[in-house]
Design a protein around this motif. Structure first.
Motif, PDB file in Angstrom:
ATOM      1  N   PHE A   1      72.931  84.717  -1.139  1.00 22.63           N
ATOM      2  CA  PHE A   1      73.704  84.607   0.103  1.00 22.63           C
ATOM      3  C   PHE A   1      73.840  85.960   0.793  1.00 22.63           C
ATOM      4  CE2 PHE A   1      77.878  85.021   2.213  1.00 22.63           C
ATOM      5  CZ  PHE A   1      77.681  84.128   3.254  1.00 22.63           C
ATOM      6  N   ALA A   2      74.138  87.008   0.022  1.00 16.08           N
ATOM      7  CA  ALA A   2      74.276  88.345   0.598  1.00 16.08           C
ATOM      8  C   ALA A   2      72.972  88.808   1.228  1.00 16.08           C
ATOM      9  CB  ALA A   2      74.732  89.338  -0.472  1.00 16.08           C
ATOM     10  N   ALA A   3      71.844  88.508   0.566  1.00 20.12           N
ATOM     11  CA  ALA A   3      70.538  88.881   1.100  1.00 20.12           C
ATOM     12  C   ALA A   3      70.278  88.160   2.414  1.00 20.12           C
ATOM     13  CB  ALA A   3      69.443  88.555   0.089  1.00 20.12           C
TER      14      ALA A   3
ATOM     15  N   VAL B   1      63.893  94.717   2.048  1.00 17.12           N
ATOM     16  CA  VAL B   1      64.983  94.876   1.093  1.00 17.12           C
ATOM     17  C   VAL B   1      65.509  93.508   0.651  1.00 17.12           C
ATOM     18  CG1 VAL B   1      67.267  95.862   0.702  1.00 17.12           C
ATOM     19  CG2 VAL B   1      65.638  97.049   2.175  1.00 17.12           C
ATOM     20  N   ALA B   2      65.808  92.656   1.629  1.00 16.55           N
ATOM     21  CA  ALA B   2      66.438  91.374   1.322  1.00 16.55           C
ATOM     22  C   ALA B   2      65.544  90.473   0.478  1.00 16.55           C
ATOM     23  CB  ALA B   2      66.819  90.663   2.628  1.00 16.55           C
ATOM     24  N   LEU B   3      64.237  90.476   0.759  1.00 16.62           N
ATOM     25  CA  LEU B   3      63.366  89.565   0.030  1.00 16.62           C
ATOM     26  C   LEU B   3      63.187  89.945  -1.435  1.00 16.62           C
ATOM     27  CD1 LEU B   3      62.984  88.389   2.841  1.00 16.62           C
ATOM     28  CD2 LEU B   3      60.591  88.006   2.272  1.00 16.62           C
TER      29      LEU B   3
ATOM     30  N   PHE C   1      50.848  89.515  -6.789  1.00 12.46           N
ATOM     31  CA  PHE C   1      51.399  90.859  -6.962  1.00 12.46           C
ATOM     32  C   PHE C   1      52.837  90.802  -7.480  1.00 12.46           C
ATOM     33  CE2 PHE C   1      48.178  91.297  -3.594  1.00 12.46           C
ATOM     34  CZ  PHE C   1      47.393  92.303  -4.131  1.00 12.46           C
ATOM     35  N   ARG C   2      53.048  90.083  -8.562  1.00 14.83           N
ATOM     36  CA  ARG C   2      54.396  89.920  -9.109  1.00 14.83           C
ATOM     37  C   ARG C   2      55.039  91.266  -9.437  1.00 14.83           C
ATOM     38  NH1 ARG C   2      58.793  86.551  -9.329  1.00 14.83           N
ATOM     39  NH2 ARG C   2      59.909  86.789 -11.280  1.00 14.83           N
ATOM     40  N   LYS C   3      54.328  92.141 -10.105  1.00 12.92           N
ATOM     41  CA  LYS C   3      54.898  93.420 -10.526  1.00 12.92           C
ATOM     42  C   LYS C   3      55.032  94.404  -9.370  1.00 12.92           C
ATOM     43  CE  LYS C   3      53.184  93.136 -15.292  1.00 12.92           C
ATOM     44  NZ  LYS C   3      52.321  93.776 -16.329  1.00 12.92           N
ATOM     45  N   GLU C   4      54.280  94.184  -8.324  1.00 10.61           N
ATOM     46  CA  GLU C   4      54.311  95.105  -7.178  1.00 10.61           C
ATOM     47  C   GLU C   4      54.965  94.459  -5.962  1.00 10.61           C
ATOM     48  OE1 GLU C   4      51.459  93.925  -8.499  1.00 10.61           O
ATOM     49  OE2 GLU C   4      50.557  95.557  -9.648  1.00 10.61           O
ATOM     50  N   ILE C   5      55.832  93.448  -6.198  1.00 14.16           N
ATOM     51  CA  ILE C   5      56.340  92.665  -5.073  1.00 14.16           C
ATOM     52  C   ILE C   5      57.168  93.513  -4.111  1.00 14.16           C
ATOM     53  CG2 ILE C   5      58.412  91.890  -6.307  1.00 14.16           C
ATOM     54  CD1 ILE C   5      56.313  89.927  -3.705  1.00 14.16           C
ATOM     55  N   GLY C   6      57.825  94.582  -4.612  1.00 13.04           N
ATOM     56  CA  GLY C   6      58.604  95.431  -3.720  1.00 13.04           C
ATOM     57  C   GLY C   6      57.730  96.118  -2.691  1.00 13.04           C
ATOM     58  N   VAL C   7      56.697  96.816  -3.157  1.00 16.34           N
ATOM     59  CA  VAL C   7      55.835  97.522  -2.218  1.00 16.34           C
ATOM     60  C   VAL C   7      54.997  96.543  -1.411  1.00 16.34           C
ATOM     61  CG1 VAL C   7      53.891  97.864  -3.813  1.00 16.34           C
ATOM     62  CG2 VAL C   7      54.289  99.501  -1.973  1.00 16.34           C
TER      63      VAL C   7
END
Length: 406
Positions: free
Chosen positions: A16-18, A122-124, A329-335
């Protein structure tokens, strides 16, 4: 899908916050579009200047998403989001207090608003890291439904500008952002499993994988089309159909609400039928809708219907792309979220700026719409050339994960 199981699988307060952070950040990210008619009147802007004005925040947000993708993997999504929100709040309050007195100052504000657009990166991942593979489409669809913030801007900004002046709307926008900031600090929580920080050079390693570039292309069409239209439609309806800015904002809000709230549906459909199949339908429908919209419709209502269908397709496509990305890209999902989001914003910059340029050079928005429709068809052809390899190779990259439809 059992929603009770989905709720137990992750962390609902963070989800919810995201969503709220994403939603209100997107509201201010595109606010120059709904205010564009009033701003253009004050500074006597031509169509190309109006197009650039609404495109600058989109481009700034696109480039800053890559920065956020790196920060998310190094300091975590919660801290990154807090920094972003403080920058945007400070920028809005200063712009309101000092005042905006020239077109160049409007563009400078657009750069600050780009920080809000970078909230996507950020949110995702903040939401994604809480949920297992089989719920990625729905979780990211719900968080990504914060796209609806663009509708809030279209719905309220022209009306408030009419009563209080567009400069005061900039200050008023800081109020809901402050509430979202407090909710974010209280409810958002980083997932227990966070990837170890990497060297900065390692973040560029994902670009060595061709799949990264293809996913970036797909999102440049789906999200680029969505945000480009969201930023431009108030000016478009006012210019082409002589609608009052408030009514033009209502029309834009209808299109954006349609595209925003279908995003979780797109993610869920991709979970069930596969991201490739869902995106194939999306690109066909979007290309047809944009091509039809390029011709002057007999009425504003008919134009609204055509553009709403286009936005429904593009919104569903946004959810579908992010059903595919974690599979590869599970491990790199942030970038990867930052990279994919960056190209999505670049697509939006391209559409918004070319619509304005086409109007200035030819007196019509047609070439802008047709150019983006052609890009959607190119993405469709590329997707069909890739699907066989993706379906055979991707499941072998994460053998421990539950099988998911590609």
């Amino acid at each position: 899908m059992n929603l009770r199981d989905f709720a137990k699988a992750g962390h609902s307060p963070t989800l919810f916050a995201a969503f709220l952070y994403f939603d209100l950040s997107f509201m201010v990210w595109v606010i120059l579009g709904p205010l564009g008619v009033a701003i253009a009147k004050d500074f006597h802007l031509d169509p190309a200047q109006k197009g650039l004005m609404v495109a600058v925040p989109v481009l700034a947000g696109a480039l800053l998403r890559l920065v956020n993708g790196v920060l998310v993997d190094r300091i975590g999504p919660k801290k990154t989001g807090m920094i972003n929100q403080m920058i945007v709040l400070t920028g809005l309050v200063l712009a309101w207090a000092v005042g905006i007195h020239s077109y160049h100052q409007v563009l400078a504000l657009g750069l600050v608003l780009g920080v809000a657009g970078a909230s996507f990166a950020v949110a995702l991942p903040l939401a994604s890291r809480w949920y297992p593979q089989e719920y990625q489409g729905l979780a990211l669809g719900i968080a990504g439904a914060g796209n609806s913030g663009t509708a809030l801007a279209a719905l309220f900004a022209p009306l408030l500008a009419k009563h209080f002046g567009w400069q005061n709307v900039i200050g008023l926008a800081a109020l809901p952002l402050a509430v979202a900031f407090l909710v974010y600090m209280l409810l958002a929580k980083d997932a227990p499993e966070q990837p170890a920080p990497k060297n900065l050079s390692e973040y560029l390693d994902v670009l060595k994988a061709p799949d990264a570039w293809w996913l970036m292309l797909l999102y440049s069409v789906t999200f680029g089309g969505f945000v480009g239209l969201a930023s431009s439609l108030t000016i478009y309806f006012n210019s082409e159909y002589r609608l009052d800015p408030v009514i033009a904002g209502f029309f834009t809000a209808g299109c954006v609400f349609a595209g925003s709230f279908v995003r979780p549906v797109g993610g869920a459909l991709a979970d069930r039928f596969g991201g490739v199949r869902t995106l194939s339908f999306v690109f066909v429908l979007a290309a047809i809708g944009l091509a039809i919209a390029s011709f002057q419709m007999p009425s504003a209502w008919l134009a609204l219907a055509v553009l709403m269908v286009s936005m429904l397709a593009l919104g569903a496509g946004n959810g579908a792309v992010f059903q595919l990305a974690p599979q590869r890209f599970r491990k790199e999902i942030g970038v990867m979220t930052g990279l994919i989001g960056m190209t999505g914003g670049i697509g939006g910059f391209y559409l918004a700026s070319t619509l304005g340029m086409a109007k200035k050079l030819t007196g019509s928005y047609q070439l802008g719409f047709l150019g983006f429709a052609a890009l959607a068809l190119f993405a469709l052809v590329a997707l069909h050339s890739l699907k066989a390899r993706w379906r055979s190779v991707w499941p072998t990259l994460q053998p421990d994960a539950a099988p998911i439809r590609v």
